[in-house]
Design an enzyme around this catalytic site. Structure first.
Site, short mmCIF file in Angstrom:
data_model
loop_
_atom_site.label_atom_id
_atom_site.label_comp_id
_atom_site.label_asym_id
_atom_site.label_seq_id
_atom_site.Cartn_x
_atom_site.Cartn_y
_atom_site.Cartn_z
N TYR A 77 20.59 25.99 30.52
CA TYR A 77 21.07 24.61 30.58
C TYR A 77 20.91 24.03 31.98
CZ TYR A 77 23.38 24.83 26.00
OH TYR A 77 23.66 24.93 24.67
N LYS A 132 52.33 41.95 29.20
CA LYS A 132 52.09 40.51 28.97
C LYS A 132 50.58 40.25 28.87
CE LYS A 132 52.35 39.71 33.97
NZ LYS A 132 53.29 39.41 35.07
C1 LIG Z 1 53.36 40.56 36.00
C2 LIG Z 1 54.61 41.02 36.62
C3 LIG Z 1 54.76 42.36 37.03
C4 LIG Z 1 53.61 43.36 37.05
O1 LIG Z 1 52.95 43.29 38.29
P1 LIG Z 1 51.70 44.27 38.63
O2 LIG Z 1 51.27 43.83 39.98
O3 LIG Z 1 50.67 43.96 37.59
O4 LIG Z 1 52.20 45.65 38.54
C5 LIG Z 1 56.02 42.78 37.44
N1 LIG Z 1 57.05 41.92 37.51
C6 LIG Z 1 56.93 40.61 37.17
C7 LIG Z 1 58.11 39.71 37.28
C8 LIG Z 1 55.71 40.12 36.73
O5 LIG Z 1 55.59 38.82 36.42
#
Ligand SMILES: *Cc1c(COP(=O)(O)O)cnc(C)c1O
Length: 368
Positions: free
Chosen positions: A264, A38
């Protein structure tokens, strides 16, 4: 490695392979591996990462949103893709692209079944999410009867897996809480499996879960951060190699006299002579304003150069008073020495946030 001539995010596929193999070495032989890709594969490059992992023995991919899954299909990813957080408006597209939804409440479950039936699907793979303590997404334990009843009424969908998510798998002070989550998941899975009359896959572990709860790997594990090179503790971090290095270049060097100001809002006023370097990276690239005014630092020729004054949209200025460097020299923001974790800590945040913040404006460079 090539010297940066502009701001780039280098992605090291060898490091990715190392991380994948390390995580695999923690699993039983037949435990499946789901790679979480993701958010552009945690800010790297989802298409490149998923294509590479598809050729290793990854079994599954997961994304948060449907648009991310569609992108992967367009880049030639053929393995199953779980969409963790779809909305009803996406359901037709899910089916059109052979994506597999996580169904987390009665509203989306009913709607998905309706659409799958209207699309003349049979046994369309879906994943049922249960909430065991994170209180984010998922059916509760009191929903098991209702959900299984609904599923038995239809052959439009078939449950490929049931899953849950741990709230504090990285925190060994919360071991009892986590074990309760795991126990509660087992109970739900038991009742649910009996009620629907077949056995879907079970999964609950993220990266820290894989490392800290070897008895809870079930049929599959879901890893994100570990693949990209981070654990959730110093001890875990030692086993991983960060895959991403954020590099930039010195555009211009300024000699600042006592009494002048920098950037800035005149946020920095010099009380002595100093030298600054201006770098082509700013908050629009993902370096938030919270890194400004002495908090964050970059590395130039092996030496630390703190960000001076406010972070601009497309630039930062760093203090190079005691650093031997010239215009055109390479600058490391984070990578293998100063890791994203260390950089993130300067602004009180975590690796997950800084790596996913690197905006799409920054060119990705894949090292094979
Ligand atoms: C993002 C996510 C993961 C991955 O978790 P990590 O700590 O990055 O390994 C796994 N399961 C779900 C449901 C997630 O949203």
């Amino acid at each position: 490695m090539p010297k940066a001539q502009e701001t780039v995010l280098e992605i090291d596929l060898k490091a990715l392979k190392h991380n994948f193999e390390f995580l695999k070495s923690k699993l039983q032989k037949n435990t499946k591996f789901l790679a979480v890709v993701k958010a552009f594969a945690y800010g790297s490059d989802a298409a490149q990462i998923a294509s590479y992992l598809q050729n290793l023995d990854v079994d599954y991919f997961a994304v948060a949103y449907v648009s991310e899954g569609i992108e992967l299909r367009h880049s030639g990813i053929t393995k199953p893709i779980l969409v963790l957080h779809p909305q009803e408006i996406n359901f037709k597209e899910i089916i059109d692209h052979c994506l597999e939804p996580s169904l987390y409440n009665a509203k989306v479950l009913n709607k998905f079944i309706k659409i799958a039936a209207a699309e003349k699907q049979t046994n369309y793979p879906v994943h049922i999410k249960f909430n065991t303590g994170l209180n984010r997404l998922g059916f509760g334990k009191n929903d098991v009867d209702g959900v299984s009843y609904k599923l038995k009424e239809t052959n439009a969908v078939k449950v490929k897996s049931i899953f849950s998510h741990l709230a504090a798998s990285e925190d060994l002070d919360e071991k009892i809480f986590t074990q309760n989550q795991i126990e509660s998941f087992k109970k739900i899975a038991d009742i649910f499996t009996k009620a629907i009359g077949y056995k879907p896959m079970l999964h609950i572990c993220n990266t820290s879960g894989i490392l800290n709860y070897p008895d809870a790997h079930f049929d599959m594990v879901r890893s994100g951060i570990g693949l990209y090179g981070f654990g959730n503790s110093e001890k875990e971090n030692k086993n991983f190699k960060p895959i991403a290095t954020l590099k930039t270049i010195i555009s211009q060097i300024h000699h600042i006299e006592k009494g002048e100001s920098i950037g800035y809002n005149r946020a920095y006023k010099s009380d002595a002579f100093l030298k600054t370097a201006t770098l082509p990276i700013g908050h629009a690239d993902g370096i938030g304003r919270q890194y400004g005014n002495g908090k964050g630092f970059v590395t130039i020729n092996g030496q630390k150069a703190p960000i001076i004054g406010n972070v601009c949209m497309d630039m930062i200025m760093v203090n190079i008073t005691n650093i031997d460097c010239k215009e055109g020299d390479e600058v490391i923001v984070f990578g293998k020495n100063t890791t994203a974790n260390t950089f993130a800590a300067t602004a009180n945040t975590i690796s997950y946030e800084i790596i996913t913040a690197i905006s799409q404006r920054v060119k990705r460079l894949i090292l094979k």
